[in-house]
Scaffold this active site. Structure first.
Site, short mmCIF file in Angstrom:
data_model
loop_
_atom_site.label_atom_id
_atom_site.label_comp_id
_atom_site.label_asym_id
_atom_site.label_seq_id
_atom_site.Cartn_x
_atom_site.Cartn_y
_atom_site.Cartn_z
N LYS A 76 0.70 -1.07 -0.03
CA LYS A 76 -0.07 0.11 -0.14
C LYS A 76 0.61 0.82 0.25
O LYS A 76 1.48 1.83 1.41
CB LYS A 76 -0.80 -0.77 1.46
N SER A 119 3.05 5.88 12.16
CA SER A 119 2.71 6.74 13.69
C SER A 119 1.94 5.37 14.25
O SER A 119 1.37 4.38 14.39
CB SER A 119 1.69 7.98 12.93
N GLU A 148 6.55 -0.42 13.11
CA GLU A 148 6.82 -0.08 14.19
C GLU A 148 6.81 1.89 14.63
O GLU A 148 6.18 2.12 13.38
CB GLU A 148 8.57 0.32 13.24
N CYS A 178 12.90 8.33 13.12
CA CYS A 178 12.47 6.93 13.95
C CYS A 178 13.31 7.19 14.84
O CYS A 178 13.03 6.46 16.12
CB CYS A 178 11.73 5.95 13.30
#
Length: 525
Positions: free
Chosen positions: A186, A244, A267, A304
């Site tokens: 996606k 998120s 994650e 991240c």
């Protein structure tokens, strides 16, 4: 290869649904829309992709290590062949500089080739053979053989901050394909053109190496519609997501609510605490302060592993660190952030810190004429205020750092224990002066993070065999695995044992002839 605004479903280009409103990518640096228009997938197109992936699953997981390795290497070569067109499109859609994206492309093709070597070695099969012992007493032992097999089609969600290395052909896709799993991506809405270019490279590589048609598809669509429907589709066996906390938890809830639940390897969020030990502050507080800001503001803080929180004990050393970090922040110019939405969320997080939480802004960066600007900022807060306000422990995705000033080592430990699970934890120390304090904190860090760093910075994740890019919730939904490094493919494998099976019926990984020539553990050796 020209960007057309199309998706790829089981080896074929398709335009999105006629009922879908046209959407365009956005250039955050120039703050303008990009051509061409894209239309989004509908349920029928999702169904075709999922059915094709399910049809391809058995054939693809039966491919030899050499065949899968050739497929991954062909993808890498095809991505390189896209040349400057890929870099220019990715730069336009993300606002990231071409130099950064050149390195990211190298990382992308490098990890594809790394997983090709992992596949070729056959180590992922984890082949174990316990031969029969008919004469064993008091009971004989049957012949037992075990290997791992691919779980089936994997849904991969592209990340906003790495349009190449954590997107269509990123680590999740590479590791799933290496494990023998078909992939449906996606694509992230922020970089559909980049996604289309890379998807075309994968599709051509699949055709070139004779892979089944359904081995790969790219869908474009909203998370609440196409994303949720993809996770709920019965053909999907596993999910990989980077983004998120809200998005990851929504997908995990959807996967758990299925008649047959599936794992989601998400994650999500991490503040990556940095602990400043006394000896290090005495020796090099200024150096650490400057190094911290360089890590904090790298890529406008949109990693991240961005070190958002710093812990230290009050005193001259911590004061010197704050002064040096504040000076470095004040010399930092605004940088373009990935999307207006990410920028707005970052600004809102800074406002929340400054309003009623006890945090104090001690420095901010310099305004610059850039689009979708994110401004660096440094805040300080006392440990008691930090412990009293849970919002201060949440990730602010961007170049904002919060220094938590503790009264003593015991309070620092309490603050560290109050944090959620994290991807990384850093100790800035002096050895042997800080050895005792470090040993006391290591058990806490081991329970809280996936990677512990000594006198370095967390931004920068080596793609190798020993890397752990994961951590306790909410850093990830499953801390037993890594999303970066050669062992990432273990997320998409499960063990199967064969007892007293005729050799002619055993899979190649376990048959006596060992047609694949892989290493196997036989009778414990």
């Amino acid at each position: 290869m020209t960007v057309t605004g199309q998706m790829y479903i089981a080896g074929r280009r398709e335009t999105g649904a006629a009922s879908s409103a046209a959407r365009r990518a956005y250039d955050p640096a120039r703050e303008t829309e990009l051509e061409p228009a894209f239309t989004l997938a509908d349920e029928a197109q999702l169904e075709r992709a999922a059915v094709a992936a399910a049809a391809a699953a058995r054939a693809f997981r039966s491919t030899s290590p050499t065949e899968r390795a050739a497929f991954l290497e062909a993808i890498a070569a095809r991505i390189e062949a896209l040349g400057d067109e890929l870099l220019e499109r990715a730069a336009a859609e993300s606002g990231l500089p071409t130099a950064r994206l050149t390195g990211e492309r190298a990382r992308t093709v490098g990890q594809l080739r790394m997983f090709a070597e992992v596949a070729r070695a056959g180590s992922d099969a984890d082949a174990v053979i316990d031969p029969a012992r008919p004469d064993r007493t008091p009971l004989p032992r049957a012949d037992l053989r075990r290997r791992t097999i691919a779980v089936g089609p994997v849904a991969v969600f592209g990340a906003s901050n790495f349009p190449l290395a954590f997107s269509v052909a990123g680590g999740d896709t590479a590791s799933a394909l290496a494990a023998g799993c078909p992939v449906i991506v996606k694509g992230h809405g922020a970089h559909p053109g980049t996604s289309e270019l890379v998807a075309g490279a994968i599709t051509e590589a699949a055709r070139e190496t004779g892979m089944p048609e359904g081995v790969f598809s790219l869908l474009l669509g909203d998370g609440p519609t196409i994303g949720q429907a993809l996770v709920r589709h019965p053909a999907i066996a596993s999910v990989a997501f980077t983004g998120s906390r809200g998005g990851g938890l929504a997908l995990a809830a959807a996967a758990a609510s299925r008649p047959v639940p599936i794992p989601v390897f998400a994650e999500m969020s991490s503040t990556n605490p940095v602990v400043l030990l006394p000896g290090a502050l005495d020796e090099r507080a200024t150096e650490i302060g400057r190094g911290y800001v360089a890590s904090l503001t790298l890529g406008s803080g949109q990693f991240c592993t961005n070190p958002g929180i710093v812990l230290g004990v009050r005193g001259p050393g911590l004061d010197a660190f704050v002064a040096a970090a504040a000076q470095a922040v004040a010399q930092t110019s605004d940088q373009t952030m990935l999307t207006p939405g990410i920028r707005d969320a970052f600004v809102a997080a800074g406002s929340a810190w400054a309003e009623g939480s006890g945090a104090r802004r001690v420095a901010e960066g310099v305004a610059a004429s850039v689009g979708t600007a994110g401004r660096a900022a440094l805040y300080t807060v006392g440990a008691e205020d930090f412990l009293a306000d849970a919002t201060l422990r949440e990730e602010a995705f961007g170049p904002a750092g919060l220094v938590v000033q503790c009264d003593d080592h015991a309070q620092l430990t309490s603050v560290l224990e109050s944090l959620d699970g994290q991807l990384t934890g850093t100790l800035q120390g002096s050895f042997p002066d800080d050895a005792h304090a470090a040993r006391a904190l290591l058990p806490v860090l081991e329970e809280k993070v996936g990677r512990i760093i000594w006198n370095d910075w967390p931004t920068g994740v080596e793609v190798g065999a020993a890397m752990v890019h994961g951590g306790p919730f909410p850093a990830t939904t499953d801390s037993r695995f890594t999303s970066v490094g050669s062992s990432a493919l273990r997320r998409f494998l499960r063990p199967v044992a064969y007892q007293s099976m005729p050799d002619e019926l055993l899979p190649d990984a376990l048959a006596e002839r060992n047609a694949w020539g892989i290493s196997r553990r036989v009778d414990g050796i």
